[in-house]
Design an enzyme around this catalytic site. Structure first.
Site, short mmCIF file in Angstrom:
data_model
loop_
_atom_site.label_atom_id
_atom_site.label_comp_id
_atom_site.label_asym_id
_atom_site.label_seq_id
_atom_site.Cartn_x
_atom_site.Cartn_y
_atom_site.Cartn_z
N HIS A 121 0.84 -1.21 0.00
CA HIS A 121 0.00 0.00 0.00
C HIS A 121 0.87 1.25 0.00
CE1 HIS A 121 0.82 0.83 4.30
NE2 HIS A 121 0.75 -0.49 4.47
N CYS A 171 3.42 -5.00 6.68
CA CYS A 171 3.04 -4.68 5.30
C CYS A 171 4.22 -4.10 4.52
CB CYS A 171 1.88 -3.69 5.29
SG CYS A 171 0.29 -4.44 5.77
#
Length: 329
Positions: free
Chosen positions: A287, A303
């Site tokens: 992301h 992440c």
């Protein structure tokens, strides 16, 4: 001596009479025999379907039709064999009417075998053959990524029975009385993903905090990223993109570090930036991030963070199912 001759004459006369009667009987039988040799025969060259009947009388013709039609039809592919018996196909032929038609046919004529069968039984046989034969294609598969680029295992095409064609050929064999082997009709099933047209591949290296993007085996782009902290490491392995969100919400995960935090809607300051590409590794995704200073470091909670423009570019170049390889080196 005279008496002896008379006695012999007396004995022979009845014998001669019996011999005469026997000769007369034989003569009458011989006179009747030519009628048997003139039983009706089928004209030369006459066929019932593909079965030659020329020169035969009714009984031999009937026997030949019955014997030929009773044979199973062989369907073959390489060394594999399937047998379609008339009983399995619920098939039969009107032998008596076929013989009658053949007896009245002109030389070289073709008469109908009047074959019949069960359409549903033919379909069941074809389906059974296909079930035992059909082979699904196998897509090309990413094995690993190393310094030379992605290593991809080649796809394998599948193979399937051409069911409608096999059914037609079986019916034609029954209709014509053919019993020559049928070659199983097949069609190739191409794989959806091949080595040459594999599609996008992502390689994330935690050691260098780098994301490399490939189009099939061709290197296309490289990005600096942030990966997980030592306490929250980004999981190594072969994963895939399973979720893609445009302007996502951030929702606190079920983890101690997120305890007490509230969901954050799309917009400035959203921890996920403007794009989310969730991986098959639970809770992990690629992301954007508003924290540009973290890029290039092991700073996330697992992440893979990217600059927001980079994440937007990547979002438009991947798809659900894109493989993602994460390594330590």
């Amino acid at each position: 001596m005279f008496a002896s001759c008379a006695l012999r004459h007396t004995i022979r006369s009845p014998m001669l009479r019996r011999a005469f009667v026997l000769v007369a009987f034989v003569a009458l039988a011989c006179a009747a025999a030519p009628g048997a040799t003139h039983m009706p025969t089928i004209a030369p060259g006459v066929r019932a379907g593909s079965i030659p009947l020329g020169g035969l009388t009714s009984e031999p013709a009937r026997a030949k039709l019955e014997a030929t039609f009773a044979r199973a039809i062989l369907v073959a592919h390489g060394t594999r064999r399937w047998w379609a018996s008339p009983q399995r196909l619920r098939a039969g032929a009107a032998v008596n009417s076929t013989v009658s038609a053949a007896l009245g046919a002109q030389p070289g004529a073709h008469v109908d075998l009047h074959a019949r069968w069960s359409g549903s039984s033919v379909r069941k046989f074809v389906d059974a053959v296909a079930k035992s034969f059909d082979r699904k294609p196998v897509d090309a598969r990413l094995v690993r990524v190393d310094t030379s680029g992605p290593v991809i295992r080649q796809a394998k095409p599948g193979l399937a029975v051409r069911r409608a064609r096999l059914a037609r050929e079986l019916k034609a064999a029954l209709q014509r009385g053919l019993r020559a082997p049928l070659v199983l009709p097949t069609r190739a099933l191409p794989a959806k993903r091949t080595k040459a047209k594999f599609g996008p591949i992502i390689w994330i290296d935690r050691g260098s905090n780098t994301l490399r993007f490939y189009e099939s085996r061709k290197f296309a782009h490289s990005f600096r990223v942030a990966t997980g902290q030592a306490i929250y490491p980004t999981p190594a392995g072969l994963w895939s993109v399973v979720d893609m969100q445009y302007n996502p919400w951030w929702r606190p995960p079920d983890s101690p570090w997120a305890k007490g935090l509230k969901p954050i809607p799309p917009g400035p300051g959203n921890p996920l930036g403007t794009r989310w590409m969730g991986l098959s590794a639970a809770g992990v995704g690629i992301h954007g991030t508003p924290d540009a200073a973290s890029i290039g470091y092991s700073a996330s909670h697992g992440c893979i963070r990217m600059h927001i423009p980079d994440a937007e570019w990547l979002f438009h170049h991947v798809e659900i199912g894109t493989p993602v390889v994460i390594t330590n080196s």
